[in-house]
Design a protein around this motif. Structure first.
Motif, PDB file in Angstrom:
ATOM      1  N   GLY A  87      -0.961   4.492  -2.216  1.00 26.61           N
ATOM      2  CA  GLY A  87      -1.021   3.832  -0.960  1.00 26.61           C
ATOM      3  C   GLY A  87      -0.751   4.827   0.125  1.00 26.61           C
ATOM      4  O   GLY A  87      -1.247   4.697   1.298  1.00 26.61           O
ATOM      5  N   TRP A  96      -2.080  -1.276   2.014  1.00 26.21           N
ATOM      6  CA  TRP A  96      -0.911  -2.013   1.890  1.00 26.21           C
ATOM      7  C   TRP A  96      -0.860  -2.813   0.661  1.00 26.21           C
ATOM      8  O   TRP A  96       0.270  -3.333  -0.112  1.00 26.21           O
ATOM      9  CB  TRP A  96      -0.839  -3.052   3.049  1.00 26.21           C
ATOM     10  N   ILE A  97      -2.171  -3.040  -0.025  1.00 29.43           N
ATOM     11  CA  ILE A  97      -2.270  -3.640  -1.365  1.00 29.43           C
ATOM     12  C   ILE A  97      -1.608  -2.747  -2.295  1.00 29.43           C
ATOM     13  O   ILE A  97      -0.912  -3.407  -3.499  1.00 29.43           O
ATOM     14  CB  ILE A  97      -3.741  -3.738  -1.499  1.00 29.43           C
ATOM     15  N   TRP A  98      -1.823  -1.487  -2.265  1.00 31.75           N
ATOM     16  CA  TRP A  98      -1.259  -0.252  -3.238  1.00 31.75           C
ATOM     17  C   TRP A  98       0.528  -0.499  -3.059  1.00 31.75           C
ATOM     18  O   TRP A  98       0.960  -0.551  -3.975  1.00 31.75           O
ATOM     19  CB  TRP A  98      -1.652   0.948  -2.849  1.00 31.75           C
ATOM     20  N   PHE A  99       0.913  -0.659  -1.952  1.00 34.85           N
ATOM     21  CA  PHE A  99       2.237  -0.774  -1.595  1.00 34.85           C
ATOM     22  C   PHE A  99       2.876  -2.144  -2.164  1.00 34.85           C
ATOM     23  O   PHE A  99       3.963  -2.037  -2.766  1.00 34.85           O
ATOM     24  CB  PHE A  99       2.544  -0.528  -0.154  1.00 34.85           C
ATOM     25  N   VAL A 100       1.952  -3.135  -2.021  1.00 38.33           N
ATOM     26  CA  VAL A 100       2.498  -4.402  -2.822  1.00 38.33           C
ATOM     27  C   VAL A 100       2.590  -4.243  -4.174  1.00 38.33           C
ATOM     28  O   VAL A 100       3.338  -4.808  -4.987  1.00 38.33           O
ATOM     29  CB  VAL A 100       1.641  -5.666  -2.206  1.00 38.33           C
ATOM     30  N   GLY A 101       1.474  -3.848  -4.870  1.00 36.39           N
ATOM     31  CA  GLY A 101       1.327  -3.427  -6.096  1.00 36.39           C
ATOM     32  C   GLY A 101       2.713  -2.777  -6.714  1.00 36.39           C
ATOM     33  O   GLY A 101       3.332  -2.681  -7.845  1.00 36.39           O
ATOM     34  N   LEU A 117       5.566  -2.533  -5.153  1.00 33.50           N
ATOM     35  CA  LEU A 117       6.762  -3.313  -5.284  1.00 33.50           C
ATOM     36  C   LEU A 117       7.002  -4.244  -6.517  1.00 33.50           C
ATOM     37  O   LEU A 117       7.843  -4.581  -6.832  1.00 33.50           O
ATOM     38  CB  LEU A 117       6.747  -4.075  -3.866  1.00 33.50           C
ATOM     39  N   ALA A 118       5.715  -4.735  -6.666  1.00 36.04           N
ATOM     40  CA  ALA A 118       5.511  -5.650  -8.019  1.00 36.04           C
ATOM     41  C   ALA A 118       5.828  -5.094  -9.320  1.00 36.04           C
ATOM     42  O   ALA A 118       6.742  -5.530  -9.825  1.00 36.04           O
ATOM     43  CB  ALA A 118       4.269  -6.367  -8.002  1.00 36.04           C
TER      44      ALA A 118
END
Length: 94
Positions: free
Chosen positions: A38, A6-11, A13-14
């Motif tokens: 991700g 999920w950190i890769w998905f947040v990245g 999105l950013a």
């Protein structure tokens, strides 16, 4: 931390948000690469376990996915209107 999907998905999105703020099809390739990384980590399996084994492997897969996404976007979207044209021959050579 790098092996958490999920950190890769947040990245991703950013980076997609940054692409909206600074258009140019540069950050979109990185966003797609982060989303792909991700996705591979989230699905798991042998490939996900191999990818989560070390940070250099994860970053290498991210770089490969980002480059391929950027090249695909460039092929689909083409050259932007108003971009500088490269001339192959000089008009004064005739």
């Amino acid at each position: 931390m790098w092996a958490v999907w999920w950190i890769w998905f947040v990245g991703a999105l950013a980076l997609a948000f940054l692409e909206v703020m600074v258009p140019g099809y540069i950050f979109l390739g990185f966003a797609l690469g982060a989303a792909g990384t991700g996705l591979v980590l989230g699905v798991g399996g042998p490939l996900g376990a191999w990818l989560a084994s070390s940070l250099p492997v994860t970053l290498l897969v991210f770089a490969i996915l980002s480059l391929s996404a950027w090249l695909a976007l460039r092929a689909v979207l083409g050259v932007r209107k108003g971009q500088v044209k490269v001339w192959d021959r000089d008009i004064n050579e005739d």
